[in-house]
Design a protein around this motif. Structure first.
Motif, mmCIF file in Angstrom:
data_model
loop_
_atom_site.group_PDB
_atom_site.id
_atom_site.type_symbol
_atom_site.label_atom_id
_atom_site.label_comp_id
_atom_site.label_asym_id
_atom_site.label_seq_id
_atom_site.Cartn_x
_atom_site.Cartn_y
_atom_site.Cartn_z
ATOM 1 N N LYS A 153 2.588 9.722 -5.644
ATOM 2 C CA LYS A 153 2.883 11.077 -5.161
ATOM 3 C C LYS A 153 4.285 11.568 -5.485
ATOM 4 N N LEU A 154 5.257 10.686 -5.531
ATOM 5 C CA LEU A 154 6.639 11.144 -5.653
ATOM 6 C C LEU A 154 6.987 11.480 -7.104
ATOM 7 N N PRO A 155 7.754 12.538 -7.310
ATOM 8 C CA PRO A 155 8.145 12.925 -8.668
ATOM 9 C C PRO A 155 9.218 11.992 -9.229
ATOM 10 N N ASP A 156 9.268 11.894 -10.561
ATOM 11 C CA ASP A 156 10.293 11.102 -11.231
ATOM 12 C C ASP A 156 11.628 11.855 -11.228
ATOM 13 N N ASN A 157 12.686 11.081 -11.419
ATOM 14 C CA ASN A 157 14.020 11.650 -11.638
ATOM 15 C C ASN A 157 14.403 12.667 -10.558
ATOM 16 N N SER A 158 14.301 12.259 -9.318
ATOM 17 C CA SER A 158 14.560 13.206 -8.228
ATOM 18 C C SER A 158 15.150 12.489 -7.022
ATOM 19 N N SER A 159 15.552 13.266 -6.045
ATOM 20 C CA SER A 159 15.989 12.755 -4.751
ATOM 21 C C SER A 159 14.998 13.270 -3.716
ATOM 22 N N ARG A 185 14.108 -3.356 2.023
ATOM 23 C CA ARG A 185 14.120 -2.079 1.286
ATOM 24 C C ARG A 185 13.545 -2.229 -0.123
ATOM 25 N N ARG A 186 12.584 -3.124 -0.240
ATOM 26 C CA ARG A 186 12.010 -3.423 -1.553
ATOM 27 C C ARG A 186 11.373 -2.200 -2.192
ATOM 28 N N ASN A 187 10.637 -1.406 -1.405
ATOM 29 C CA ASN A 187 9.960 -0.229 -1.957
ATOM 30 C C ASN A 187 10.959 0.811 -2.454
ATOM 31 N N ILE A 188 12.017 1.023 -1.686
ATOM 32 C CA ILE A 188 13.040 2.002 -2.077
ATOM 33 C C ILE A 188 13.705 1.585 -3.387
ATOM 34 N N LYS A 189 13.982 0.289 -3.512
ATOM 35 C CA LYS A 189 14.596 -0.229 -4.738
ATOM 36 C C LYS A 189 13.642 -0.108 -5.922
ATOM 37 N N ALA A 190 12.353 -0.385 -5.686
ATOM 38 C CA ALA A 190 11.371 -0.313 -6.764
ATOM 39 C C ALA A 190 11.227 1.112 -7.287
ATOM 40 N N LEU A 191 11.196 2.087 -6.378
ATOM 41 C CA LEU A 191 11.065 3.483 -6.804
ATOM 42 C C LEU A 191 12.309 3.956 -7.561
ATOM 43 N N ARG A 192 13.462 3.465 -7.153
ATOM 44 C CA ARG A 192 14.684 3.825 -7.875
ATOM 45 C C ARG A 192 14.639 3.248 -9.304
ATOM 46 N N ASN A 193 14.178 2.003 -9.437
ATOM 47 C CA ASN A 193 14.162 1.356 -10.743
ATOM 48 C C ASN A 193 13.060 1.895 -11.648
ATOM 49 N N GLU A 194 11.877 2.156 -11.072
ATOM 50 C CA GLU A 194 10.723 2.548 -11.879
ATOM 51 C C GLU A 194 10.677 4.046 -12.183
ATOM 52 N N LYS A 195 11.100 4.865 -11.209
ATOM 53 C CA LYS A 195 10.941 6.313 -11.358
ATOM 54 C C LYS A 195 12.278 7.068 -11.364
ATOM 55 N N ILE A 218 0.839 -1.202 0.000
ATOM 56 C CA ILE A 218 0.000 0.000 0.000
ATOM 57 C C ILE A 218 0.873 1.250 0.000
ATOM 58 N N TYR A 219 1.921 1.241 0.821
ATOM 59 C CA TYR A 219 2.834 2.394 0.846
ATOM 60 C C TYR A 219 3.505 2.594 -0.509
ATOM 61 N N LEU A 220 3.878 1.509 -1.167
ATOM 62 C CA LEU A 220 4.509 1.640 -2.478
ATOM 63 C C LEU A 220 3.553 2.289 -3.472
ATOM 64 N N ASP A 221 2.290 1.899 -3.437
ATOM 65 C CA ASP A 221 1.296 2.519 -4.329
ATOM 66 C C ASP A 221 1.173 4.012 -4.052
#
Length: 332
Positions: A276-282, A300-310, A268-271
């Motif tokens: 909400k989070l912008p692409d190509n950012s920190s 740290r699955r969610n952190i890795k997914a956001l790095r790979n997807e966005k 749910i948090y990943l969704d």
């Protein structure tokens, strides 16, 4: 006030059916039937460890309590009565089958200070119930719920996903029907293939395909959100992890995980963060401190997914002012 259960397991007591998925002695880790004397010992041991100001219920789980002969039901419940009279325990909760509910049974439970009844519904699709050898149909569930609602009991409904003949669509149908029944609480269990069950035989013969862990998490997430939207409190996601219910225990196949509920919450948090989070950012993401592990995801699955997807780098921190699933972020 903290709510606490004192679990007293009664494996297979009261149930003449052999559901394809069921081996209660494996699930509960108990090989013998409990006696009233043993129930007292369990209660005394648990009370010594529980907070004195907690709301405590003695909980008869693992069998079909109201299918036990009335004399044996009463003997077990009578063992709890002195603790209720002393105010050390506030009531009794139990799990049972929907086809073992009558007015006579409910009158007796009320007299013995039963406060919560949980029905093992599992599915409200008759084809799935038949394939699972449940021995009851959906109509009997509706009748049992209607009877229970004539009393003051807290009503819980338990459902399973991934049963033989089940599909995500049928599971969502069951969830939607449960919403219509308006229970107070619910449990969501993905089906596990337990050793020494008929389901294990079906699995080895290629007649049953269990859910993958990702499939079970995704479906449980959808059901959890549906229940929450309709004010149904979900008190359990996945079977309680034990020595038997584990990757190295009595589970032959299926979506077993020691932290299944946290996997669902993490999804749910990943969704939320994907949206909400912008692409190509920190980004520095703030959540309630008690939710950091869920927001980060298992390993740290969610952190890795956001790095790979966005292509977004995420650091997660705590903020006491935020509620559960509330996210605040700062782009650096």
């Amino acid at each position: 006030m903290k709510n606490c259960n004192i679990p007293i397991f009664i494996p297979h007591l009261g149930c003449p059916f052999e559901c394809v998925f069921c081996n209660q002695r494996r699930i509960t880790g108990r090989g013998t039937d409990v006696t009233p004397e043993e129930a007292v010992k369990i209660i005394e041991g648990e009370l010594a460890t529980l907070p004195h100001d907690a709301h405590i219920e003695a909980a008869f789980f693992g069998g079909s309590f109201t299918g036990i002969p009335m004399k044996e039901q009463n003997a077990l419940m009578d063992a709890v009565q002195p603790y209720i009279e002393e105010g050390r325990i506030q009531g009794i909760r139990l799990s049972t089958r929907p086809d073992y509910i009558t007015k006579e049974i409910l009158d007796n439970l009320l007299k013995h200070h039963v406060t919560t009844i949980e029905l093992g519904v599992q599915s409200l699709d008759d084809e799935v119930l038949k394939a699972a050898c449940r021995g009851h149909n959906a109509v009997q569930v509706h009748k049992a719920v209607s009877l229970i609602k004539e009393y003051s009991f807290t009503l819980g409904l338990q459902m399973m996903t991934g049963l033989p003949g089940d599909t995500p669509e049928k599971s969502m149908y069951t969830a939607q029907e449960i919403v219509k029944l308006k229970p107070d609480i619910a449990r969501i269990y993905p089906t596990l293939t337990i050793k020494d069950t008929f389901l294990e035989k079906m699995y080895y013969e290629g007649k049953y395909r269990p859910q993958t862990l990702d499939e079970a998490v995704e479906l449980a997430k959808r059901i959890l959100l549906l229940f929450e939207e309709n004010d149904i409190r979900v008190i359990r996601l996945g079977l309680q992890s034990t020595g038997e219910i584990s990757e190295n225990g009595a589970v032959t196949a299926g979506p077993v995980h020691s932290s299944f509920g946290e996997l669902v919450e993490s999804s749910i948090y990943l969704d939320i963060m994907r949206e909400k989070l912008p692409d190509n950012s920190s980004v520095r993401v703030f959540v309630n401190p008690r939710e950091i592990s869920k927001a980060s995801g298992n390993r740290r699955r969610n952190i890795k997914a956001l790095r790979n997807e966005k292509n977004t780098s995420v650091k997660i921190s705590g903020d006491e002012n935020l509620k559960k699933r509330e996210v605040r972020f700062v782009v650096s």
